[in-house]
Design an enzyme around this catalytic site. Structure first.
Site, PDB file in Angstrom:
ATOM      1  N   GLY A 145      37.929  39.266  49.579  1.00  0.00           N
ATOM      2  CA  GLY A 145      38.590  40.010  48.505  1.00  0.00           C
ATOM      3  C   GLY A 145      37.613  40.703  47.575  1.00  0.00           C
ATOM      4  NE  ARG A 146      33.321  36.073  46.406  1.00  0.00           N
ATOM      5  CZ  ARG A 146      34.053  35.158  47.009  1.00  0.00           C
ATOM      6  NH1 ARG A 146      35.374  35.191  46.922  1.00  0.00           N
ATOM      7  NH2 ARG A 146      33.500  34.200  47.723  1.00  0.00           N
ATOM      8  CE  LYS A 189      41.133  38.488  53.273  1.00  0.00           C
ATOM      9  NZ  LYS A 189      39.845  37.798  53.188  1.00  0.00           N
ATOM     10  CE  LYS A 204      44.583  31.348  43.771  1.00  0.00           C
ATOM     11  NZ  LYS A 204      44.189  31.966  45.031  1.00  0.00           N
ATOM     12  CD  GLU A 239      47.788  35.489  38.944  1.00  0.00           C
ATOM     13  OE1 GLU A 239      47.931  35.435  40.200  1.00  0.00           O
ATOM     14  OE2 GLU A 239      47.124  34.661  38.311  1.00  0.00           O
ATOM     15  CG  HIS A 288      24.791  48.771  17.303  1.00  0.00           C
ATOM     16  ND1 HIS A 288      24.059  49.096  16.188  1.00  0.00           N
ATOM     17  CD2 HIS A 288      24.475  49.697  18.244  1.00  0.00           C
ATOM     18  CE1 HIS A 288      23.347  50.192  16.432  1.00  0.00           C
ATOM     19  NE2 HIS A 288      23.582  50.566  17.666  1.00  0.00           N
ATOM     20  CD  GLU A 290      36.806  34.541  43.748  1.00  0.00           C
ATOM     21  OE1 GLU A 290      36.720  35.564  44.446  1.00  0.00           O
ATOM     22  OE2 GLU A 290      37.857  34.223  43.160  1.00  0.00           O
TER      23      GLU A 290
HETATM   24  O1  F6P Z   1      42.354  33.468  43.590  1.00  0.00           O
HETATM   25  C1  F6P Z   1      41.179  34.121  43.904  1.00  0.00           C
HETATM   26  C2  F6P Z   1      41.448  35.264  44.822  1.00  0.00           C
HETATM   27  O2  F6P Z   1      41.827  34.796  46.064  1.00  0.00           O
HETATM   28  C3  F6P Z   1      40.269  36.199  44.941  1.00  0.00           C
HETATM   29  O3  F6P Z   1      39.310  35.737  45.814  1.00  0.00           O
HETATM   30  C4  F6P Z   1      40.944  37.465  45.334  1.00  0.00           C
HETATM   31  O4  F6P Z   1      40.122  38.592  45.180  1.00  0.00           O
HETATM   32  C5  F6P Z   1      42.119  37.454  44.393  1.00  0.00           C
HETATM   33  O5  F6P Z   1      42.501  36.100  44.322  1.00  0.00           O
HETATM   34  C6  F6P Z   1      43.281  38.292  44.809  1.00  0.00           C
HETATM   35  O6  F6P Z   1      43.727  37.929  46.074  1.00  0.00           O
HETATM   36  P1  F6P Z   1      44.722  38.835  46.905  1.00  0.00           P
HETATM   37  O7  F6P Z   1      44.040  40.126  47.200  1.00  0.00           O
HETATM   38  O8  F6P Z   1      44.992  38.044  48.157  1.00  0.00           O
HETATM   39  O9  F6P Z   1      45.955  39.038  46.094  1.00  0.00           O
END
Ligand code: F6P
Length: 548
Positions: free
Chosen positions: A267-268, A206, A512, A212, A384, A353
């Site tokens: 995002g979520r 987003k 971060k 990452e 189990h 979150e």
């Molecule tokens: O760091 C948390 C977050 O912002 C989440 O809320 C989000 O889903 C995820 O990182 C990934 O964000 P993006 O889609 O902007 O890479």
């Protein structure tokens, strides 16, 4: 001492009901005639049986008043109407618009967002047509065979949950891969199995600023160039989904290869948007549409059903009952459907979150417990493993058991066994097995009195562990969509009652910032002298290892 909840008039009465419930048993409540019929509700292909709970029907009526007094209905209307309920970020919260199947306008800042939603859906549909027809080809002219989603958090978890949930509908001619975290092993495991000439990467972010995803996307592109992809052909191998078109184009994605989403999609909550493009690519656009339809049906139910029959409202209220009146710390979601194996991970982000917050939407410190720890897994695996703690541990852990009556894979008696065990766990959790019965059974089998005295207490399963059964006919696209939307709305209801803004996530930011700073220290050319001794020792150890 913490308050139980914000100052709603009904809290005192609820406290009295909770005290009474503490002295009662689920079994005694269940003995009331008609309770099981009254404490069940069905919507969008899902039935919620909430009779095995440590609450009387009068207590439940009081919980409904809690929802009324917290203004859940008005808050719900505000969300669906596109009001900027995410106050801290000044944003509307409209993931429901992404699956809106009616002809209602959905206004944000005086503009109907539905044309843009529909336009994006039709772009997704065309992309799927091209890929599925073998017309999307790589640099050497071969059609796509591997699709790699590079994304994390909401740009991964919902997609994985939906796609795994749709296993029976997945195409056999395409393989899905995910590169999620920054551990080089994650990228390596994918690069080891894909064929660069037939791979399409989806850079899913987003913000397009997530470390990452950026680092993995750059490495994937470098690898593709190494493998022989001409730079000029990178548009054939990289597409993006983002709200940040500028950053995505700066990365080198052709503008026509960027699918949009909007700041009113969290995002979520974004799997319903182009973020979820992997879902129709790996199944079909028609299946994706069915997923959206199921979620829409749950949205309709959430908006229109009376509170006492409203599934997300009931689930939200029962969660609050245990969190705030019984000090429950966690909530388990146990899926008796292997294809829902990724669901707890998605729920963790969706719930924790959203409602893992310590101030209200107005910035006032909360003086009551907010979101619980969410965890879970697939049945019968958990039986189990951690079910021991559920049955005999000292903590109260409310459980949702999600199960289907029918399997997509009618193998021998498997489904009969699976469903039997889903029900067995519900019975065992709620009713347990009491000491007098155990003693009698042992005596009947000829155990000595000493043996009985020693073993019987250890065999006791106290029961009285609250459990909801969430049953569907079959895990189909519609029921899966409804299931995910159900939990989204449950989170909304709880956030509304706890007075939270469920749609920001400032808590993740410090990590971060510190991560960036420590990265600089780990990789600096010259010696590093960090004042914090605890940190410094590990910086030096790492730098030595890497000869810096
Ligand atoms: O760091 C948390 C977050 O912002 C989440 O809320 C989000 O889903 C995820 O990182 C990934 O964000 P993006 O889609 O902007 O890479």
């Amino acid at each position: 001492m913490m308050k139980i909840l914000p100052s709603y008039a009904v809290v005192d009465s609820l406290k009295q009901h909770a005290d009474q419930a503490s002295a009662a048993t689920i079994q005694s409540y269940q003995a009331e005639t008609g309770r099981t019929e009254r404490m069940a509700t069905t919507a969008a292909g899902l039935t919620l049986d909430f009779s095995r709970h440590l609450i009387s029907e009068q207590g439940l009526n009081e919980l409904i008043k809690l929802a009324e007094q917290a203004g859940v209905e008005a808050k719900r209307t505000a969300m669906f109407a596109g009001e900027k309920i995410n106050k801290s970020e000044g944003r509307a919260v409209l993931h429901t618009a992404l699956r809106h199947m009616g002809d209602r306008l959905v206004m944000v800042d005086g503009e109907d967002v539905m044309p843009a939603v529909r336009d994006t859906l039709s772009r997704i549909s065309s992309l799927c047509d091209t890929v599925h027809a073998g017309q999307w080809t790589g640099w050497s002219g071969k059609p796509v065979k591997h699709i790699v989603n590079i994304g994390i958090g909401g740009s991964y978890l919902g997609i994985k949950t939906a796609l795994d949930g749709l296993r029976p509908y997945q195409r056999k001619d395409l393989q899905a891969h995910y590169v999620v975290n920054v551990d080089p092993a994650d990228l390596a495991k994918t690069l080891a199995v894909i064929d660069p000439e037939t791979t399409l990467f989806i850079i899913c972010s987003k913000s397009f600023t997530t470390m990452e995803t950026r680092v993995n996307a750059e490495a994937a592109k470098a690898w593709m160039l190494e493998q022989g992809m001409p730079e000029a052909d990178s548009a054939r191998h990289f597409i993006a989904v983002s709200n940040n078109i500028a950053k995505a184009t700066a990365f080198g994605i052709a503008e026509e290869n960027i699918l949009p989403l909007w700041d009113w999609v969290g995002g979520r909550y974004s799997l319903w948007s182009a973020i979820g493009v992997m879902i129709p690519l790996m199944t079909s656009f028609a299946i994706f549409k069915r997923l959206l339809i199921g979620a829409f049906e749950m949205d309709e139910h959430f908006q229109n059903a009376p509170l006492e029959d409203n599934m997300p409202v009931i689930m939200g209220l029962l969660g609050i009952w245990y969190s705030n009146f019984f000090e429950a710390q966690s909530h388990a979601v146990l899926s008796y459907a292997s294809d829902l194996d990724a669901f707890p991970g998605h729920l963790q982000q969706m719930d924790m979150e959203s409602n893992g917050k310590r101030v209200t939407a107005d910035g006032q410190p909360v003086d009551w417990q907010t979101g619980p720890v969410i965890w879970g897994g697939v049945g019968t695996n958990g039986q189990h493993a951690y079910h021991q703690l559920l049955h005999q541990g000292t903590r109260l852990i409310p459980v949702d058991i999600v199960a289907a009556l029918e399997s997509h894979n009618p193998v021998a008696e498997h489904q009969d066994w699976l469903f039997a065990h889903a029900l067995a766990q519900a019975q065992a959790l709620a009713y347990g097995c009491q000491e007098d019965q155990i003693r009698a059974e042992m005596a009947e089998k000829g155990a000595s009195q000493a043996e009985i005295d020693m073993l019987a207490p250890q065999k006791v399963i106290p029961g009285n562990k609250p459990v909801s059964l969430l049953i569907m006919d079959k895990l189909e696209p519609e029921t899966l969509g409804a299931l995910i939307a159900l939990y989204e709305h449950k989170v909304f209801v709880q956030g509304a009652i706890w007075e939270l803004n469920s749609y920001d996530q400032f808590g993740v930011e410090l990590g971060k910032v510190l991560g960036d700073q420590i990265f600089e220290q780990l990789t600096a050319d010259s010696a590093v002298n960090e004042a914090d001794a605890g940190l410094n020792q590990w910086l030096q150890r790492y730098r030595q290892k890497h000869h810096r």
